[in-house]
Design an enzyme around this catalytic site. Structure first.
Site, short mmCIF file in Angstrom:
data_model
loop_
_atom_site.label_atom_id
_atom_site.label_comp_id
_atom_site.label_asym_id
_atom_site.label_seq_id
_atom_site.Cartn_x
_atom_site.Cartn_y
_atom_site.Cartn_z
N ALA A 194 0.84 -1.20 0.00
CA ALA A 194 0.00 0.00 0.00
C ALA A 194 0.87 1.24 0.00
O ALA A 194 1.96 1.25 0.57
CB ALA A 194 -0.92 0.02 1.22
N VAL A 195 0.36 2.27 -0.64
CA VAL A 195 1.02 3.58 -0.67
C VAL A 195 0.00 4.60 -0.18
O VAL A 195 -1.15 4.62 -0.65
CB VAL A 195 1.53 3.92 -2.08
CG1 VAL A 195 2.11 5.32 -2.12
CG2 VAL A 195 2.56 2.88 -2.54
N GLU A 203 -2.61 -11.52 -4.52
CA GLU A 203 -4.04 -11.43 -4.77
C GLU A 203 -4.47 -9.97 -4.65
O GLU A 203 -3.91 -9.23 -3.84
CB GLU A 203 -4.85 -12.25 -3.75
CG GLU A 203 -4.65 -13.74 -3.85
CD GLU A 203 -3.40 -14.22 -3.13
OE1 GLU A 203 -2.83 -15.24 -3.58
OE2 GLU A 203 -2.96 -13.58 -2.16
N ASN A 242 -10.68 -3.68 -7.15
CA ASN A 242 -9.58 -2.72 -7.06
C ASN A 242 -8.93 -2.52 -8.42
O ASN A 242 -7.83 -3.03 -8.70
CB ASN A 242 -8.57 -3.16 -6.01
CG ASN A 242 -7.60 -2.07 -5.64
OD1 ASN A 242 -7.42 -1.10 -6.37
ND2 ASN A 242 -6.95 -2.23 -4.49
N TYR A 297 -0.38 -3.58 -11.23
CA TYR A 297 0.37 -4.84 -11.32
C TYR A 297 0.49 -5.33 -12.76
O TYR A 297 1.54 -5.85 -13.16
CB TYR A 297 -0.26 -5.91 -10.42
CG TYR A 297 -0.05 -5.60 -8.95
CD1 TYR A 297 1.23 -5.55 -8.41
CD2 TYR A 297 -1.12 -5.34 -8.12
CE1 TYR A 297 1.43 -5.25 -7.08
CE2 TYR A 297 -0.92 -5.04 -6.78
CZ TYR A 297 0.35 -5.00 -6.27
OH TYR A 297 0.55 -4.70 -4.94
#
Length: 159
Positions: free
Chosen positions: A76-77, A109, A114, A121
């Protein structure tokens, strides 16, 4: 902005857990609490990688190394740092470490809903392996992603 990457520290566990709740585990029971993250920091098969802007946590990734594979458990960012290369740098660091450790595949996953993460990705070479139904607390499906890593072979050593 000057982002530095480094291994997670005990005093950052609560920030990482909060970011996981807010950015990854929203709407489902949180499995990545402070205790679980702390265990990962001290587990030799795991890496807790943190991106820092001075002393503030800008992002993090938690990965587990097993045999010749690495599994990206969380990444996460913070919204303030998104679209500035922080996620890419976290991913590249983990990939380099995985290659050094002899891993040939990275798996993860992502929630079906999302779209931003899926796009991120895929941009970095991950491909879909399938869907796991009701993966997230029996409430949401997950897209399973994989990426083959290039093998790093040590140079020939002469004795």
């Amino acid at each position: 902005m000057r982002i530095r990457l480094g291994l997670g520290k005990r005093q950052e566990v609560s920030v990482i857990a909060a970011m996981s709740r807010e950015l990854i585990e929203y709407g489902i029971p949180c499995l990545w609490d402070e205790d679980r993250i702390s265990k990962c920091i001290f587990d030799s098969d795991c890496v807790v990688l943190v991106a820092r802007d001075v002393r503030r946590v800008a992002g993090f990734a938690i990965a587990e190394f097993c045999d010749n594979k690495v599994h990206l458990n969380l990444c996460a960012v913070h919204p303030r740092y998104q679209r500035q290369g922080v996620g890419r740098r976290l991913l590249e660091w983990l990939e380099s470490s995985a290659q050094t450790a002899g891993c040939f595949v990275m798996n993860l996953e992502v929630r079906v809903s999302n779209a931003n993460a899926l796009s991120f990705y895929k941009k970095y070479g991950f491909s879909e392996r399938g869907i796991t139904h009701e993966y997230y607390a029996g409430r949401e499906d997950a897209v399973r992603l994989t990426r083959k890593l290039k093998a790093i072979f040590p140079s020939t050593v002469s004795c």
